[in-house]
Design a protein around this motif. Structure first.
Motif, PDB file in Angstrom:
ATOM      1  N   ALA A 249      63.678  15.163 -13.533  1.00  0.00           N
ATOM      2  CA  ALA A 249      64.023  15.856 -14.798  1.00  0.00           C
ATOM      3  C   ALA A 249      64.735  17.033 -14.550  1.00  0.00           C
ATOM      4  O   ALA A 249      65.883  17.322 -15.199  1.00  0.00           O
ATOM      5  N   LYS A 250      64.306  17.886 -13.395  1.00  0.00           N
ATOM      6  CA  LYS A 250      65.019  19.124 -13.210  1.00  0.00           C
ATOM      7  C   LYS A 250      66.413  18.550 -12.410  1.00  0.00           C
ATOM      8  O   LYS A 250      67.553  19.259 -12.679  1.00  0.00           O
ATOM      9  N   GLU A 251      66.599  17.505 -11.543  1.00  0.00           N
ATOM     10  CA  GLU A 251      67.701  17.198 -10.979  1.00  0.00           C
ATOM     11  C   GLU A 251      68.595  16.619 -11.940  1.00  0.00           C
ATOM     12  O   GLU A 251      70.012  16.800 -11.807  1.00  0.00           O
ATOM     13  N   ALA A 252      68.124  15.776 -12.969  1.00  0.00           N
ATOM     14  CA  ALA A 252      68.984  15.479 -14.149  1.00  0.00           C
ATOM     15  C   ALA A 252      69.596  16.569 -14.797  1.00  0.00           C
ATOM     16  O   ALA A 252      70.851  16.323 -15.224  1.00  0.00           O
ATOM     17  N   HIS A 253      68.864  17.621 -14.961  1.00  0.00           N
ATOM     18  CA  HIS A 253      69.589  18.872 -15.820  1.00  0.00           C
ATOM     19  C   HIS A 253      70.700  19.528 -14.701  1.00  0.00           C
ATOM     20  O   HIS A 253      71.622  19.652 -15.400  1.00  0.00           O
ATOM     21  N   ASP A 254      70.363  19.439 -13.710  1.00  0.00           N
ATOM     22  CA  ASP A 254      71.429  20.069 -13.005  1.00  0.00           C
ATOM     23  C   ASP A 254      72.668  19.163 -12.626  1.00  0.00           C
ATOM     24  O   ASP A 254      73.859  19.556 -12.423  1.00  0.00           O
ATOM     25  N   ALA A 255      72.483  17.771 -12.535  1.00  0.00           N
ATOM     26  CA  ALA A 255      73.404  16.851 -12.278  1.00  0.00           C
ATOM     27  C   ALA A 255      74.493  16.857 -13.587  1.00  0.00           C
ATOM     28  O   ALA A 255      75.644  16.600 -13.195  1.00  0.00           O
ATOM     29  N   LEU A 256      73.987  17.167 -14.499  1.00  0.00           N
ATOM     30  CA  LEU A 256      74.897  17.282 -15.939  1.00  0.00           C
ATOM     31  C   LEU A 256      75.403  18.645 -16.099  1.00  0.00           C
ATOM     32  O   LEU A 256      76.178  18.808 -17.096  1.00  0.00           O
ATOM     33  N   GLY A 257      74.778  19.583 -15.317  1.00  0.00           N
ATOM     34  CA  GLY A 257      75.243  20.681 -15.423  1.00  0.00           C
ATOM     35  C   GLY A 257      74.643  21.444 -16.716  1.00  0.00           C
ATOM     36  O   GLY A 257      75.015  22.356 -17.384  1.00  0.00           O
ATOM     37  N   CYS A 258      73.579  21.237 -17.023  1.00  0.00           N
ATOM     38  CA  CYS A 258      72.836  21.741 -18.340  1.00  0.00           C
ATOM     39  C   CYS A 258      72.351  23.142 -18.095  1.00  0.00           C
ATOM     40  O   CYS A 258      72.338  23.617 -16.958  1.00  0.00           O
ATOM     41  N   TYR A 259      72.151  23.804 -19.254  1.00  0.00           N
ATOM     42  CA  TYR A 259      71.604  25.138 -19.030  1.00  0.00           C
ATOM     43  C   TYR A 259      70.562  25.442 -20.099  1.00  0.00           C
ATOM     44  O   TYR A 259      70.789  24.953 -21.149  1.00  0.00           O
ATOM     45  N   GLY A 260      69.554  26.465 -19.653  1.00  0.00           N
ATOM     46  CA  GLY A 260      68.586  26.700 -20.639  1.00  0.00           C
ATOM     47  C   GLY A 260      67.489  25.404 -20.929  1.00  0.00           C
ATOM     48  O   GLY A 260      66.207  25.840 -20.917  1.00  0.00           O
ATOM     49  N   ILE A 261      67.721  24.326 -21.482  1.00  0.00           N
ATOM     50  CA  ILE A 261      66.744  23.484 -22.083  1.00  0.00           C
ATOM     51  C   ILE A 261      67.474  21.991 -21.886  1.00  0.00           C
ATOM     52  O   ILE A 261      68.804  21.693 -21.900  1.00  0.00           O
ATOM     53  N   SER A 262      66.741  21.033 -21.501  1.00  0.00           N
ATOM     54  CA  SER A 262      67.048  19.708 -21.764  1.00  0.00           C
ATOM     55  C   SER A 262      65.700  18.890 -21.457  1.00  0.00           C
ATOM     56  O   SER A 262      64.587  19.404 -21.364  1.00  0.00           O
ATOM     57  N   ARG A 263      65.887  17.538 -21.980  1.00  0.00           N
ATOM     58  CA  ARG A 263      64.639  16.831 -22.058  1.00  0.00           C
ATOM     59  C   ARG A 263      65.085  15.339 -21.532  1.00  0.00           C
ATOM     60  O   ARG A 263      66.056  14.894 -22.166  1.00  0.00           O
ATOM     61  N   SER A 264      64.513  14.857 -20.540  1.00  0.00           N
ATOM     62  CA  SER A 264      64.861  13.619 -19.672  1.00  0.00           C
ATOM     63  C   SER A 264      63.744  12.778 -20.207  1.00  0.00           C
ATOM     64  O   SER A 264      62.727  12.860 -20.140  1.00  0.00           O
ATOM     65  N   GLU A 270      57.589  -0.170 -11.359  1.00  0.00           N
ATOM     66  CA  GLU A 270      57.193  -0.829 -10.070  1.00  0.00           C
ATOM     67  C   GLU A 270      58.462   0.197  -9.191  1.00  0.00           C
ATOM     68  O   GLU A 270      58.014   0.550  -7.928  1.00  0.00           O
ATOM     69  N   ARG A 271      59.502   0.432  -9.798  1.00  0.00           N
ATOM     70  CA  ARG A 271      60.516   1.522  -8.953  1.00  0.00           C
ATOM     71  C   ARG A 271      60.111   2.962  -9.011  1.00  0.00           C
ATOM     72  O   ARG A 271      60.964   3.693  -8.508  1.00  0.00           O
ATOM     73  N   GLY A 272      59.058   3.097  -9.751  1.00  0.00           N
ATOM     74  CA  GLY A 272      58.972   4.597 -10.289  1.00  0.00           C
ATOM     75  C   GLY A 272      59.567   5.333 -11.047  1.00  0.00           C
ATOM     76  O   GLY A 272      60.090   4.181 -12.041  1.00  0.00           O
ATOM     77  N   PRO A 273      59.697   6.423 -11.510  1.00  0.00           N
ATOM     78  CA  PRO A 273      60.486   6.802 -12.765  1.00  0.00           C
ATOM     79  C   PRO A 273      61.929   6.267 -12.644  1.00  0.00           C
ATOM     80  O   PRO A 273      62.572   6.793 -11.410  1.00  0.00           O
ATOM     81  N   VAL A 274      62.376   5.754 -13.473  1.00  0.00           N
ATOM     82  CA  VAL A 274      63.893   5.340 -13.702  1.00  0.00           C
ATOM     83  C   VAL A 274      64.449   6.043 -14.986  1.00  0.00           C
ATOM     84  O   VAL A 274      63.854   5.761 -15.918  1.00  0.00           O
ATOM     85  N   ILE A 275      65.178   6.909 -14.681  1.00  0.00           N
ATOM     86  CA  ILE A 275      65.964   7.730 -15.968  1.00  0.00           C
ATOM     87  C   ILE A 275      66.733   6.743 -17.074  1.00  0.00           C
ATOM     88  O   ILE A 275      67.372   5.886 -16.609  1.00  0.00           O
ATOM     89  N   LEU A 276      66.495   6.954 -18.240  1.00  0.00           N
ATOM     90  CA  LEU A 276      66.899   6.447 -19.393  1.00  0.00           C
ATOM     91  C   LEU A 276      68.164   7.465 -19.964  1.00  0.00           C
ATOM     92  O   LEU A 276      69.341   6.852 -20.049  1.00  0.00           O
ATOM     93  N   GLU A 277      67.727   8.683 -20.121  1.00  0.00           N
ATOM     94  CA  GLU A 277      68.782   9.557 -20.903  1.00  0.00           C
ATOM     95  C   GLU A 277      68.259  10.959 -20.618  1.00  0.00           C
ATOM     96  O   GLU A 277      67.208  10.923 -20.546  1.00  0.00           O
ATOM     97  N   THR A 278      69.277  11.863 -20.790  1.00  0.00           N
ATOM     98  CA  THR A 278      68.917  13.308 -21.039  1.00  0.00           C
ATOM     99  C   THR A 278      69.441  13.775 -22.359  1.00  0.00           C
ATOM    100  O   THR A 278      70.769  13.633 -22.679  1.00  0.00           O
ATOM    101  N   ASN A 279      68.614  14.448 -23.046  1.00  0.00           N
ATOM    102  CA  ASN A 279      68.974  14.989 -24.121  1.00  0.00           C
ATOM    103  C   ASN A 279      69.115  16.581 -23.971  1.00  0.00           C
ATOM    104  O   ASN A 279      68.348  17.326 -23.637  1.00  0.00           O
ATOM    105  N   THR A 280      70.446  17.200 -24.214  1.00  0.00           N
ATOM    106  CA  THR A 280      70.800  18.556 -23.986  1.00  0.00           C
ATOM    107  C   THR A 280      70.245  19.201 -25.091  1.00  0.00           C
ATOM    108  O   THR A 280      70.181  20.559 -24.919  1.00  0.00           O
ATOM    109  N   ILE A 281      70.111  18.878 -26.311  1.00  0.00           N
ATOM    110  CA  ILE A 281      69.476  19.576 -27.419  1.00  0.00           C
ATOM    111  C   ILE A 281      68.407  18.691 -28.089  1.00  0.00           C
ATOM    112  O   ILE A 281      68.565  17.938 -28.862  1.00  0.00           O
TER     113      ILE A 281
END
Length: 318
Positions: A249-264, A270-281
């Motif tokens: 979740a922190k890496e996704a925040h950084d990958a998109l260039g987010c600041y302050g807040i996000s929620r992934s 079986e693959r472990g955590p697989v990201i669906l999306e990141t909400n910047t607000i």
């Protein structure tokens, strides 16, 4: 920031807008405005960008900062951030570029892949393009999710378990956007991980989303009900998957260039955590995921909202 300094500040909470998520945004804005008043800010006004007087109201208010509680087009896409930058008003959350990246689910997947964050297999379809349902199933499997590429809050999202329903799901998604995504349906535990902060990001306790048996996925029918009925915190994950999801979740925040807040959001299978999306607000209603995570972390929601304002001011000072 001292209480007296907060008391002298004027904060504009931006909520409403013209997107399909208007009602959710208004609820988020009301919750945030109450929190900021509780945190000691002297004047807190809620402004709606969908009104004809919005720009005049922003200029006339002489606001020290804006707290963006908008969702969907006009808020999460970077549009209002451009306006606030032009007016010289510090604002909470990600800048216009990161907001646009987070809103575009296809672009987000590209940035996740570059950062080594696992994603679901999928394909994008533009309005006007032809598609072959059988070919899509052959490539991605028979269990699919169809979603607008540039929207949020589950509007236009469908779960497809029968190829006969795929065309209708695609057409429904096109009612909300000119580009849609078709992705493989991953099997596992659905979770959400909020993060906030500046140079030092804090990953909040992970929410496990427990949908009722008669609901296929976390859609609008359950998204804004009492969180105690569908949110399990902390999520029931192995220690390794729990720690990895917070890190991703922190890496996704950084990958998109987010600041302050996000929620992934992730599926853990079986693959472990697989990201669906990141909400910047992220949603900020009483029943939204992020405030619930804040409560379970033992933090005060009002103080978190105040910290987001202070981060906005710090960015403007830089």
């Amino acid at each position: 920031m001292a209480d007296m300094q907060r008391h002298d500040m004027r904060i504009a909470v931006l909520a409403g807008g013209a997107s399909a998520e208007r009602d959710v945004s208004l609820s988020s804005g009301a919750n945030v405005a109450n929190a900021l008043r509780k945190a000691g800010y002297g004047k807190v006004d809620t402004l709606d960008p969908a009104t004809d007087t919005f720009l005049d109201d922003v200029r006339a208010g002489s606001y020290d900062a804006a707290f963006i509680a908008l969702h969907g087009v006009g808020g999460e896409d970077g549009m209002v951030q451009h306006i606030l930058e032009y007016l010289g008003i510090p604002y909470t959350g990600s800048d216009a570029l990161a907001s646009g990246c987070g809103m575009d689910k296809e672009l987000s997947k590209v940035l996740y892949d570059r950062a080594g964050i696992p994603t679901a297999r999928g394909m994008a379809i533009e309005r006007g393009e032809t598609w072959d349902a059988a070919a899509i199933v052959e490539q991605l499997g028979s269990h699919l999710f169809v979603k607008p590429a540039y929207n949020g809050s589950s509007y236009g999202v469908s779960k497809v378990d029968d190829v006969a329903d795929l065309d209708a799901a695609i057409e429904q998604a096109f009612e909300y956007d000119t580009k849609i995504l078709v992705e493989e349906c991953l099997v596992g535990t659905e979770i959400s991980v909020g993060v906030f902060g500046g140079d030092e990001l804090v990953a909040l306790p992970i929410v496990e989303i427990c949908c009722p048996d008669d609901v296929d996925f976390y859609d609008l029918s359950v998204k804004y009900v009492d969180p105690k009925d569908i949110h399990r915190i902390p999520a029931r994950l192995s220690e390794a998957d729990y720690e990895r999801a917070q890190r991703l979740a922190k890496e996704a925040h950084d990958a998109l260039g987010c600041y302050g807040i996000s929620r992934s959001d992730f599926i853990v299978g079986e693959r472990g955590p697989v990201i669906l999306e990141t909400n910047t607000i992220p949603g900020m209603t009483e029943s939204s995921l992020f405030p619930d995570e804040v409560r379970h972390a033992g933090l005060d929601f009002a103080n978190v909202c105040a910290e987001l304002v202070e981060l906005a001011l710090a960015r403007a000072d830089r």
